[in-house]
Design a protein around this motif. Structure first.
Motif, PDB file in Angstrom:
ATOM      1  N   GLN A  66       8.935 -18.395 -18.058  1.00 38.32           N
ATOM      2  CA  GLN A  66       9.544 -17.874 -17.360  1.00 38.32           C
ATOM      3  C   GLN A  66      10.864 -18.175 -17.680  1.00 38.32           C
ATOM      4  OE1 GLN A  66       8.360 -18.262 -12.871  1.00 38.32           O
ATOM      5  NE2 GLN A  66       6.814 -17.029 -13.338  1.00 38.32           N
ATOM      6  N   ILE A  67      11.061 -17.600 -18.846  1.00 40.58           N
ATOM      7  CA  ILE A  67      12.513 -18.009 -19.247  1.00 40.58           C
ATOM      8  C   ILE A  67      12.918 -16.255 -19.173  1.00 40.58           C
ATOM      9  CG2 ILE A  67      13.634 -18.673 -20.739  1.00 40.58           C
ATOM     10  CD1 ILE A  67      11.734 -20.740 -21.098  1.00 40.58           C
ATOM     11  N   ARG A  68      14.470 -15.734 -18.912  1.00 41.74           N
ATOM     12  CA  ARG A  68      15.176 -15.074 -18.771  1.00 41.74           C
ATOM     13  C   ARG A  68      15.599 -14.779 -20.207  1.00 41.74           C
ATOM     14  NH1 ARG A  68      18.536 -14.332 -13.208  1.00 41.74           N
ATOM     15  NH2 ARG A  68      19.158 -16.637 -14.158  1.00 41.74           N
ATOM     16  N   LEU A  69      15.644 -13.740 -20.500  1.00 41.29           N
ATOM     17  CA  LEU A  69      16.804 -13.424 -21.672  1.00 41.29           C
ATOM     18  C   LEU A  69      17.703 -14.055 -21.613  1.00 41.29           C
ATOM     19  CD1 LEU A  69      16.650 -11.707 -24.665  1.00 41.29           C
ATOM     20  CD2 LEU A  69      17.118  -9.604 -23.959  1.00 41.29           C
ATOM     21  N   ILE A  70      18.995 -13.200 -20.701  1.00 42.07           N
ATOM     22  CA  ILE A  70      20.152 -13.827 -20.642  1.00 42.07           C
ATOM     23  C   ILE A  70      20.225 -15.469 -20.443  1.00 42.07           C
ATOM     24  CG2 ILE A  70      19.937 -14.524 -17.977  1.00 42.07           C
ATOM     25  CD1 ILE A  70      22.769 -13.362 -17.453  1.00 42.07           C
ATOM     26  N   SER A  71      18.934 -15.977 -20.154  1.00 41.34           N
ATOM     27  CA  SER A  71      19.464 -17.981 -20.355  1.00 41.34           C
ATOM     28  C   SER A  71      19.234 -17.900 -21.508  1.00 41.34           C
ATOM     29  CB  SER A  71      18.292 -18.078 -19.966  1.00 41.34           C
ATOM     30  OG  SER A  71      18.244 -17.947 -18.598  1.00 41.34           O
ATOM     31  N   LEU A  72      18.321 -17.423 -22.375  1.00 45.18           N
ATOM     32  CA  LEU A  72      17.966 -17.613 -24.240  1.00 45.18           C
ATOM     33  C   LEU A  72      18.888 -16.825 -24.892  1.00 45.18           C
ATOM     34  CD1 LEU A  72      15.916 -18.403 -26.165  1.00 45.18           C
ATOM     35  CD2 LEU A  72      14.893 -15.855 -26.022  1.00 45.18           C
ATOM     36  N   GLN A  73      19.803 -16.075 -24.550  1.00 45.70           N
ATOM     37  CA  GLN A  73      20.227 -15.434 -25.232  1.00 45.70           C
ATOM     38  C   GLN A  73      22.255 -16.427 -25.031  1.00 45.70           C
ATOM     39  OE1 GLN A  73      21.114 -11.441 -23.212  1.00 45.70           O
ATOM     40  NE2 GLN A  73      21.622 -10.712 -25.654  1.00 45.70           N
ATOM     41  N   VAL A  74      22.616 -17.337 -23.729  1.00 45.57           N
ATOM     42  CA  VAL A  74      23.396 -18.122 -24.012  1.00 45.57           C
ATOM     43  C   VAL A  74      23.321 -19.260 -24.104  1.00 45.57           C
ATOM     44  CG1 VAL A  74      24.980 -19.433 -22.174  1.00 45.57           C
ATOM     45  CG2 VAL A  74      24.218 -17.474 -21.723  1.00 45.57           C
ATOM     46  N   ALA A  75      21.985 -19.653 -23.942  1.00 46.33           N
ATOM     47  CA  ALA A  75      21.306 -21.205 -24.769  1.00 46.33           C
ATOM     48  C   ALA A  75      21.495 -20.726 -26.669  1.00 46.33           C
ATOM     49  CB  ALA A  75      20.011 -21.275 -24.128  1.00 46.33           C
ATOM     50  N   GLY A  76      21.654 -19.881 -27.016  1.00 47.52           N
ATOM     51  CA  GLY A  76      21.098 -19.493 -28.467  1.00 47.52           C
ATOM     52  C   GLY A  76      22.474 -19.702 -28.946  1.00 47.52           C
ATOM     53  N   GLY A  77      24.015 -18.764 -27.759  1.00 44.98           N
ATOM     54  CA  GLY A  77      24.788 -18.776 -28.078  1.00 44.98           C
ATOM     55  C   GLY A  77      25.485 -19.893 -28.655  1.00 44.98           C
ATOM     56  N   LEU A  78      25.298 -20.496 -27.562  1.00 44.71           N
ATOM     57  CA  LEU A  78      25.547 -22.277 -27.510  1.00 44.71           C
ATOM     58  C   LEU A  78      25.338 -23.032 -29.050  1.00 44.71           C
ATOM     59  CD1 LEU A  78      26.056 -22.940 -23.909  1.00 44.71           C
ATOM     60  CD2 LEU A  78      27.469 -22.751 -25.520  1.00 44.71           C
ATOM     61  N   ILE A  79      23.705 -22.951 -29.462  1.00 43.83           N
ATOM     62  CA  ILE A  79      23.143 -23.414 -30.134  1.00 43.83           C
ATOM     63  C   ILE A  79      23.882 -22.624 -31.714  1.00 43.83           C
ATOM     64  CG2 ILE A  79      20.950 -23.883 -31.937  1.00 43.83           C
ATOM     65  CD1 ILE A  79      19.716 -24.199 -28.978  1.00 43.83           C
ATOM     66  N   LEU A  80      23.736 -21.613 -32.075  1.00 42.14           N
ATOM     67  CA  LEU A  80      24.347 -21.132 -33.102  1.00 42.14           C
ATOM     68  C   LEU A  80      25.796 -21.359 -32.972  1.00 42.14           C
ATOM     69  CD1 LEU A  80      22.724 -17.361 -32.790  1.00 42.14           C
ATOM     70  CD2 LEU A  80      22.496 -19.604 -34.185  1.00 42.14           C
ATOM     71  N   PHE A  81      26.845 -21.981 -31.937  1.00 40.31           N
ATOM     72  CA  PHE A  81      27.936 -22.044 -32.691  1.00 40.31           C
ATOM     73  C   PHE A  81      28.537 -24.097 -32.570  1.00 40.31           C
ATOM     74  CE2 PHE A  81      32.173 -23.278 -30.543  1.00 40.31           C
ATOM     75  CZ  PHE A  81      32.807 -22.121 -31.466  1.00 40.31           C
ATOM     76  N   LEU A  82      27.512 -24.476 -32.254  1.00 36.53           N
ATOM     77  CA  LEU A  82      27.144 -25.478 -32.424  1.00 36.53           C
ATOM     78  C   LEU A  82      27.123 -25.981 -33.972  1.00 36.53           C
ATOM     79  CD1 LEU A  82      25.855 -27.371 -29.673  1.00 36.53           C
ATOM     80  CD2 LEU A  82      28.672 -27.198 -30.109  1.00 36.53           C
ATOM     81  N   PHE A  83      25.947 -25.189 -34.748  1.00 40.84           N
ATOM     82  CA  PHE A  83      25.533 -24.981 -35.726  1.00 40.84           C
ATOM     83  C   PHE A  83      26.796 -24.589 -36.534  1.00 40.84           C
ATOM     84  CE2 PHE A  83      23.146 -22.916 -39.321  1.00 40.84           C
ATOM     85  CZ  PHE A  83      22.833 -24.309 -40.298  1.00 40.84           C
ATOM     86  N   ALA A  84      27.568 -23.679 -36.566  1.00 36.62           N
ATOM     87  CA  ALA A  84      28.688 -22.784 -36.581  1.00 36.62           C
ATOM     88  C   ALA A  84      29.653 -24.242 -37.576  1.00 36.62           C
ATOM     89  CB  ALA A  84      28.813 -21.388 -36.556  1.00 36.62           C
ATOM     90  N   LEU A  85      29.955 -25.101 -35.491  1.00 40.65           N
ATOM     91  CA  LEU A  85      30.899 -25.690 -36.193  1.00 40.65           C
ATOM     92  C   LEU A  85      31.296 -26.614 -37.313  1.00 40.65           C
ATOM     93  CD1 LEU A  85      32.207 -26.137 -32.637  1.00 40.65           C
ATOM     94  CD2 LEU A  85      33.048 -24.767 -34.675  1.00 40.65           C
ATOM     95  N   GLN A  86      29.291 -27.239 -37.281  1.00 37.55           N
ATOM     96  CA  GLN A  86      28.553 -28.028 -38.105  1.00 37.55           C
ATOM     97  C   GLN A  86      29.453 -27.869 -39.771  1.00 37.55           C
ATOM     98  OE1 GLN A  86      24.941 -29.982 -37.649  1.00 37.55           O
ATOM     99  NE2 GLN A  86      24.807 -29.370 -39.797  1.00 37.55           N
ATOM    100  N   MET A  87      29.296 -26.456 -39.741  1.00 34.00           N
ATOM    101  CA  MET A  87      29.219 -25.866 -41.043  1.00 34.00           C
ATOM    102  C   MET A  87      30.331 -25.645 -41.275  1.00 34.00           C
ATOM    103  SD  MET A  87      26.311 -22.576 -40.879  1.00 34.00           S
ATOM    104  CE  MET A  87      27.079 -22.016 -41.899  1.00 34.00           C
TER     105      MET A  87
END
Length: 202
Positions: free
Chosen positions: A67-88
């Motif tokens: 029961q995870i909504r798409l908006i929650s996944l989008q925000v979480a995914g965006g944050l994870i991708l952003f942190l990964f980008a900072l690492q790069m």
């Protein structure tokens, strides 16, 4: 459909990051004979492809069950991708493992996971194939893009030595930081779309 394919290609390219995989592969397989290097590269790409395509198939089922909504996944995914980008971009010390765990096949760890099919790539394919947003045909396009990028990754891994000789370690580092900047921008766009920033502006 063409726009969808291009967007998926750009997003998955920077999250899968074939150039970084080539550098890691060249380092880990330097002591192996040519035939063994080809075998390791093929196994790593096959495992990664299975993981990513499997995420397309079962990702939505898991999300629905939890029961995870798409908006929650989008925000979480965006944050994870952003942190990964900072690492790069900034080359933080907690980068991908450079050596495999004892007793493990390097084609599985760290090549297939987490280098090729990392958390950011899995998150990306799930978001790009959401059943509530994209049709089956659109999801098939995303799957084809995954296969294409995996094929390119395999080709680059086979050409790891000559590529590194041409661009050098500094060139590889520059390419990694450029893709990190692109990924950071995509991550911000993902979060802005999820929270409806455009509606606030209008």
């Amino acid at each position: 459909m063409v726009d969808k394919a291009l967007n998926d290609l750009l997003t998955l390219w920077v999250t899968i990051e074939p150039i970084g995989t080539v550098v890691l592969f060249a380092t880990l397989s330097a002591h192996l004979p040519q035939a063994q290097r080809r075998k390791v590269a093929l196994k790593a790409v096959l495992y990664s492809t299975i993981i990513l395509l499997g995420s397309i198939v079962v990702g939505q089922i898991i999300l629905s069950a939890m029961q995870i909504r798409l908006i929650s996944l989008q925000v979480a995914g965006g944050l994870i991708l952003f942190l990964f980008a900072l690492q790069m971009v900034f080359d933080f010390s907690h980068e991908r493992p450079a050596t495999p765990e004892k007793g493990h096949d390097i084609s599985v760890f760290p090549l297939a996971v987490p280098s090729i099919a990392g958390a950011e790539a899995i998150m990306a394919v799930v978001l790009l194939t959401d059943n509530h947003v994209y049709s089956i045909s659109s999801q098939f396009v995303t799957a084809c893009v995954v296969v294409c990028i995996m094929s390119v990754t395999y080709g680059l891994m086979l050409l790891a030595e000559p590529i590194l000789r041409i661009i050098g370690k500094n060139g590889a580092a520059i390419l990694e930081r450029v893709t990190g900047m692109i990924l950071a921008a995509l991550a911000v766009e993902l979060i802005m779309e999820a929270i409806g920033v455009q509606r606030w502006i209008n």
